[in-house]
Scaffold this active site. Structure first.
Site, PDB file in Angstrom:
ATOM      1  N   HIS A 130     -42.976 -70.106 -10.531  1.00 50.07           N
ATOM      2  CA  HIS A 130     -44.227 -69.389 -10.281  1.00 50.07           C
ATOM      3  C   HIS A 130     -45.228 -70.250  -9.521  1.00 50.07           C
ATOM      4  O   HIS A 130     -45.994 -69.740  -8.693  1.00 50.07           O
ATOM      5  CB  HIS A 130     -44.819 -68.854 -11.594  1.00 50.07           C
ATOM      6  CG  HIS A 130     -45.673 -69.805 -12.352  1.00 50.07           C
ATOM      7  ND1 HIS A 130     -45.166 -70.737 -13.226  1.00 50.07           N
ATOM      8  CD2 HIS A 130     -47.024 -69.973 -12.374  1.00 50.07           C
ATOM      9  CE1 HIS A 130     -46.157 -71.422 -13.760  1.00 50.07           C
ATOM     10  NE2 HIS A 130     -47.296 -70.988 -13.262  1.00 50.07           N
ATOM     11  N   SER A 183     -49.841 -73.342 -17.305  1.00 50.52           N
ATOM     12  CA  SER A 183     -48.494 -73.806 -17.650  1.00 50.52           C
ATOM     13  C   SER A 183     -47.967 -74.841 -16.664  1.00 50.52           C
ATOM     14  O   SER A 183     -47.315 -75.806 -17.066  1.00 50.52           O
ATOM     15  CB  SER A 183     -47.528 -72.626 -17.770  1.00 50.52           C
ATOM     16  OG  SER A 183     -47.530 -71.846 -16.600  1.00 50.52           O
ATOM     17  N   GLU A 184     -48.210 -74.658 -15.357  1.00 45.10           N
ATOM     18  CA  GLU A 184     -47.837 -75.673 -14.369  1.00 45.10           C
ATOM     19  C   GLU A 184     -48.861 -75.724 -13.244  1.00 45.10           C
ATOM     20  O   GLU A 184     -49.484 -74.708 -12.913  1.00 45.10           O
ATOM     21  CB  GLU A 184     -46.456 -75.398 -13.750  1.00 45.10           C
ATOM     22  CG  GLU A 184     -45.277 -75.888 -14.572  1.00 45.10           C
ATOM     23  CD  GLU A 184     -44.720 -74.813 -15.475  1.00 45.10           C
ATOM     24  OE1 GLU A 184     -43.802 -75.108 -16.255  1.00 45.10           O
ATOM     25  OE2 GLU A 184     -45.217 -73.673 -15.408  1.00 45.10           O
ATOM     26  N   THR A 185     -48.997 -76.911 -12.677  1.00 40.49           N
ATOM     27  CA  THR A 185     -49.814 -77.119 -11.484  1.00 40.49           C
ATOM     28  C   THR A 185     -48.937 -77.731 -10.406  1.00 40.49           C
ATOM     29  O   THR A 185     -48.159 -78.655 -10.672  1.00 40.49           O
ATOM     30  CB  THR A 185     -51.012 -78.038 -11.784  1.00 40.49           C
ATOM     31  OG1 THR A 185     -51.871 -77.386 -12.733  1.00 40.49           O
ATOM     32  CG2 THR A 185     -51.812 -78.339 -10.527  1.00 40.49           C
TER      33      THR A 185
END
Length: 299
Positions: free
Chosen positions: A75, A46-48
């Site tokens: 997160h 979902s995110e980096t």
């Protein structure tokens, strides 16, 4: 050939393949936005988080979903700092992080939980068409009306704005059948990045609530465990007076209905803070793609 150390770190859990997986690139200095976007797309979480040097904080971070850059991500912040602590790069105590919403404080606690101080909260109550919300989330509209009189819907932000929708029982939240195009339109109509639906009917006896977060407009149909939405919801609960005496620390469950269970700790005082643990599940190196100007096609 440029290669960079690249990791997958599961946040808001101590169990591998649970919680919310974040990509982490500990040394992203010199990478272009196009290269960071390509890496995030390849990692497909979902995110980096891309950590860089900063002139105004201990380090800078940029966050990318598989499709776009976003201003803040809870997160991935927890994941990256848990890894830095595990790797011996940072010690317990307070650290500063430059983000696209400003410089934030990150604390590594004595219990090794990572605490992220979020942006100053904003909360605005909104009027919703419950039939429209029910169609978008795939939940009987009666499940919203039962609780909305006591905890009305609102858009809240501690760096990213979410439309917060209360649901009466976990059964209804768990059986949701989301229409992602409709959720994206609903969020956009209220100037929010996504929809966070929650119920006080939680699984754990010590849990404050159970949430589900949908962010299809950012390329994340359902986010397993969402720090920014949890912080926004904590600020909202204080704003609407959901409790006679707001707990010093709240526990938000999320991710169980996508087989990625996790727990977010939330503290709301002079500042909003979210906390949790994380575990590194994959480590390696990635070959960095090269881009020529004529290879970049504007959408």
């Amino acid at each position: 050939m440029d290669t960079r150390r690249t990791l997958l770190v599961d946040a808001f859990t101590t169990e591998p393949t649970a919680g919310n997986a974040a990509g982490v690139v500990p040394d992203a200095d010199g990478l272009s936005a196009e290269q960071m976007q390509a890496i995030a797309r390849e990692l497909a979480v979902s995110e980096t988080a891309f950590l860089q040097s900063s002139g105004s904080a201990d380090r800078r971070v940029r966050y990318f979903t598989p499709t776009q850059e976003v201003a803040l991500c809870g997160h991935a912040t927890i994941a990256s700092h848990a890894h830095l602590h595990e790797d011996g790069v940072i010690e317990r105590g307070t650290h500063t992080l430059e983000t696209n919403v400003g410089v934030l404080e990150i604390e590594i606690g004595e219990d090794d939980r990572v605490w992220m101080t979020q942006d100053q909260p904003t909360v605005r109550q909104v009027d919703l068409d419950w039939a429209e919300v029910g169609d978008a989330l795939g939940i009987d509209p009666a499940a919203f009306r039962d609780v909305a009189a006591d905890v009305p819907p609102a858009v809240a932000s501690t760096g990213m704005a979410f439309l917060l929708v209360p649901v009466n029982f976990l059964e209804h939240l768990g059986n949701a059948d989301p229409d992602f195009a409709a959720i994206e339109a609903l969020a956009e109509a209220h100037d929010a990045v996504g929809v966070y639906a929650f119920t006080f009917d939680a699984l754990g006896a010590d849990s404050t609530l159970h949430g589900r977060c949908f962010v299809p407009g950012a390329g994340v149909p359902e986010d397993p465990v969402t720090g920014t939405a949890s912080g926004a919801c904590g600020a909202y609960l204080r704003h609407v007076g959901a409790f006679d005496d707001l707990p010093d620390e709240m526990t938000f469950e999320q991710g169980h209905f996508v087989d990625r269970p996790g727990v977010v700790s939330v503290r709301v005082g002079d500042e909003v803070r979210v906390g949790g643990r994380a575990v590194t599940t994959l480590e390696g190196s990635m070959v960095i793609p090269e881009f020529d100007d004529d290879e970049i096609i504007e959408a």
